[in-house]
Scaffold this motif. Sequence first.
Motif, short mmCIF file in Angstrom:
data_model
loop_
_atom_site.label_atom_id
_atom_site.label_comp_id
_atom_site.label_asym_id
_atom_site.label_seq_id
_atom_site.Cartn_x
_atom_site.Cartn_y
_atom_site.Cartn_z
N THR A 1 20.05 1.84 7.82
CA THR A 1 18.79 1.82 7.10
C THR A 1 18.89 2.76 5.90
N LEU A 2 18.12 2.46 4.88
CA LEU A 2 18.01 3.36 3.72
C LEU A 2 16.55 3.79 3.71
N THR A 3 16.31 5.07 3.89
CA THR A 3 14.95 5.49 4.21
C THR A 3 14.56 6.82 3.59
N TYR A 4 13.26 7.02 3.48
CA TYR A 4 12.71 8.35 3.13
C TYR A 4 12.24 9.07 4.39
N ARG A 5 12.44 8.44 5.59
CA ARG A 5 11.91 9.00 6.81
C ARG A 5 12.99 9.24 7.87
N PRO A 6 13.97 10.12 7.55
CA PRO A 6 15.03 10.39 8.53
C PRO A 6 14.50 10.98 9.83
N ASP A 7 13.35 11.67 9.75
CA ASP A 7 12.75 12.25 10.97
C ASP A 7 12.44 11.14 11.98
N PHE A 8 11.82 10.08 11.49
CA PHE A 8 11.47 8.97 12.37
C PHE A 8 12.72 8.28 12.91
N PHE A 9 13.65 7.90 12.02
CA PHE A 9 14.83 7.17 12.48
C PHE A 9 15.72 8.04 13.38
N GLY A 10 15.70 9.34 13.16
CA GLY A 10 16.47 10.25 14.02
C GLY A 10 16.04 10.17 15.47
N THR A 11 14.74 9.97 15.70
CA THR A 11 14.25 9.89 17.08
C THR A 11 14.78 8.64 17.79
N LEU A 12 15.22 7.66 17.00
CA LEU A 12 15.75 6.42 17.59
C LEU A 12 17.27 6.43 17.70
N GLY B 1 0.84 -1.20 0.00
CA GLY B 1 0.00 0.00 0.00
C GLY B 1 0.88 1.25 0.00
N TYR B 2 1.90 1.27 0.86
CA TYR B 2 2.83 2.41 0.89
C TYR B 2 3.69 2.46 -0.38
N ALA B 3 4.05 1.26 -0.88
CA ALA B 3 4.90 1.22 -2.09
C ALA B 3 4.17 1.87 -3.26
N TYR C 1 -2.95 3.57 12.35
CA TYR C 1 -2.28 3.32 13.64
C TYR C 1 -1.03 4.17 13.80
N SER C 2 -0.82 5.14 12.90
CA SER C 2 0.43 5.89 12.96
C SER C 2 0.47 6.83 14.16
N ARG C 3 1.69 7.23 14.51
CA ARG C 3 1.99 8.13 15.62
C ARG C 3 1.49 7.59 16.95
N ARG C 4 1.51 6.26 17.09
CA ARG C 4 1.20 5.63 18.38
C ARG C 4 2.43 4.89 18.91
N HIS C 5 3.59 5.25 18.36
CA HIS C 5 4.88 4.66 18.76
C HIS C 5 4.98 3.17 18.47
N ILE C 6 4.20 2.71 17.49
CA ILE C 6 4.28 1.30 17.08
C ILE C 6 5.56 1.08 16.28
N GLY C 7 5.87 2.00 15.36
CA GLY C 7 7.12 1.90 14.60
C GLY C 7 8.31 1.89 15.55
N THR C 8 8.27 2.76 16.54
CA THR C 8 9.34 2.81 17.54
C THR C 8 9.46 1.46 18.26
N GLY C 9 8.32 0.91 18.65
CA GLY C 9 8.33 -0.38 19.36
C GLY C 9 8.92 -1.49 18.51
N THR D 1 11.92 -2.86 5.42
CA THR D 1 10.51 -3.30 5.37
C THR D 1 9.75 -2.82 6.60
N LEU D 2 9.98 -1.56 6.98
CA LEU D 2 9.31 -1.03 8.17
C LEU D 2 8.06 -0.26 7.74
N ALA D 3 6.92 -0.67 8.27
CA ALA D 3 5.67 0.01 7.92
C ALA D 3 4.62 -0.20 9.00
N VAL D 4 3.89 0.85 9.29
CA VAL D 4 2.79 0.80 10.26
C VAL D 4 1.53 1.25 9.53
C1 LIG Z 1 7.72 5.70 9.36
C2 LIG Z 1 6.69 4.89 10.14
C3 LIG Z 1 7.13 3.42 10.22
C4 LIG Z 1 6.60 5.48 11.55
O1 LIG Z 1 5.76 4.63 12.35
P1 LIG Z 1 4.89 5.24 13.55
O2 LIG Z 1 4.43 4.12 14.40
O3 LIG Z 1 3.83 6.14 12.99
O4 LIG Z 1 5.98 6.14 14.28
P2 LIG Z 1 6.09 6.47 15.84
O5 LIG Z 1 4.74 6.74 16.39
O6 LIG Z 1 6.87 5.38 16.50
O7 LIG Z 1 6.94 7.82 15.77
C5 LIG Z 1 8.01 8.09 16.64
C6 LIG Z 1 8.50 9.49 16.41
O8 LIG Z 1 9.02 9.61 15.07
C7 LIG Z 1 8.68 10.92 14.55
N1 LIG Z 1 7.71 10.80 13.43
C8 LIG Z 1 6.96 9.70 13.11
N2 LIG Z 1 6.17 9.99 12.04
C9 LIG Z 1 6.44 11.26 11.70
C10 LIG Z 1 5.94 12.14 10.69
N3 LIG Z 1 5.00 11.74 9.82
N4 LIG Z 1 6.43 13.40 10.61
C11 LIG Z 1 7.38 13.82 11.48
N5 LIG Z 1 7.89 13.04 12.49
C12 LIG Z 1 7.43 11.79 12.58
C13 LIG Z 1 8.02 11.68 15.70
O9 LIG Z 1 9.02 12.34 16.43
C14 LIG Z 1 7.42 10.53 16.51
O10 LIG Z 1 7.24 10.86 17.87
P3 LIG Z 1 5.92 11.68 18.36
O11 LIG Z 1 4.73 11.13 17.63
O12 LIG Z 1 5.89 11.43 19.84
O13 LIG Z 1 6.21 13.09 17.98
C15 LIG Z 1 5.27 4.99 9.50
O14 LIG Z 1 4.92 6.35 9.36
C16 LIG Z 1 5.16 4.32 8.15
O15 LIG Z 1 4.84 3.15 8.06
N6 LIG Z 1 5.42 5.11 7.05
C17 LIG Z 1 5.31 4.61 5.69
C18 LIG Z 1 6.40 3.64 5.35
C19 LIG Z 1 7.79 4.19 5.62
O16 LIG Z 1 8.07 5.35 5.34
N7 LIG Z 1 8.66 3.35 6.20
C20 LIG Z 1 10.01 3.75 6.60
C21 LIG Z 1 11.03 2.94 5.93
S1 LIG Z 1 11.47 3.62 4.34
#
Ligand SMILES: CC(C)(COP(=O)(O)OP(=O)(O)OC[C@H]1O[C@@H](n2cnc3c(N)ncnc32)[C@H](O)[C@@H]1OP(=O)(O)O)[C@@H](O)C(=O)NCCC(=O)NCCS
Length: 151
Positions: free
Chosen positions: A103-114, A20-22, A76-84, A69-72
């Motif tokens: 990791t090779l990612t389009y989401r450095p914001d998310f990975f930066g928090t980890l 779906g994300y792809a 269910y997003s922004r519930r810290h499931i990706g973090t978990g 292969t990380l996807a939520v």
């Molecule tokens: C990236 C992804 C896995 C994050 O999963 P998630 O469960 O929503 O993320 P979390 O709730 O654990 O987020 C943790 C922190 O990361 C940051 N973050 C997460 N999503 C963000 C967004 N859309 N914009 C900015 N910061 C974001 C925030 O700091 C967040 O903490 P906060 O909600 O307390 O502010 C999810 O958005 C996703 O599946 N995206 C599509 C696929 C993808 O991009 N996968 C990444 C590999 S390329």
Amino acid sequence: MEFRKAKFTDVEAIHAIVNGYAEEGQMLARARNVLYETLRDMTVAEEDGKIVGVGALHLTWDALAEVRTLAVAKEYSRRHIGTGIVERLLQEAKEIGVKTVFTLTYRPDFFGTLGFVETSKESLHHKVWKDCINCPKFPNCDEIAMTLTVE
Ligand SMILES: CC(C)(COP(=O)(O)OP(=O)(O)OC[C@H]1O[C@@H](n2cnc3c(N)ncnc32)[C@H](O)[C@@H]1OP(=O)(O)O)[C@@H](O)C(=O)NCCC(=O)NCCS
């Protein structure tokens, strides 16, 4: 929310979330055969019997592994499931002696928090690029490379 290793019965749900994300260009597609072959890499998040997230730790080279292969699921997003999920993958990495996770990612914001930090793609071990040959974007990779030292 339960985090656990993936099973064959999870594959259809994983396939739906990832592809779906792809389709939106947010991550790379994964064919079913790849999901089956790499099932042991994967951790899923499950709520009320439903798979709501997935992530994989793929071993690459000596003490080197990739989070991929990380996807939520969107609802269910922004519930810290990706973090978990990533926290569990990092724990797994530590247990088997991985020293560096990348990791090779389009989401450095998310990975930066980890704690992942951006790095140049050229600094990654050349073995990393073996799988990239199959990527439709190869050799024009627009993903951001990030690494984390496992403590
Ligand atoms: C990236 C992804 C896995 C994050 O999963 P998630 O469960 O929503 O993320 P979390 O709730 O654990 O987020 C943790 C922190 O990361 C940051 N973050 C997460 N999503 C963000 C967004 N859309 N914009 C900015 N910061 C974001 C925030 O700091 C967040 O903490 P906060 O909600 O307390 O502010 C999810 O958005 C996703 O599946 N995206 C599509 C696929 C993808 O991009 N996968 C990444 C590999 S390329």
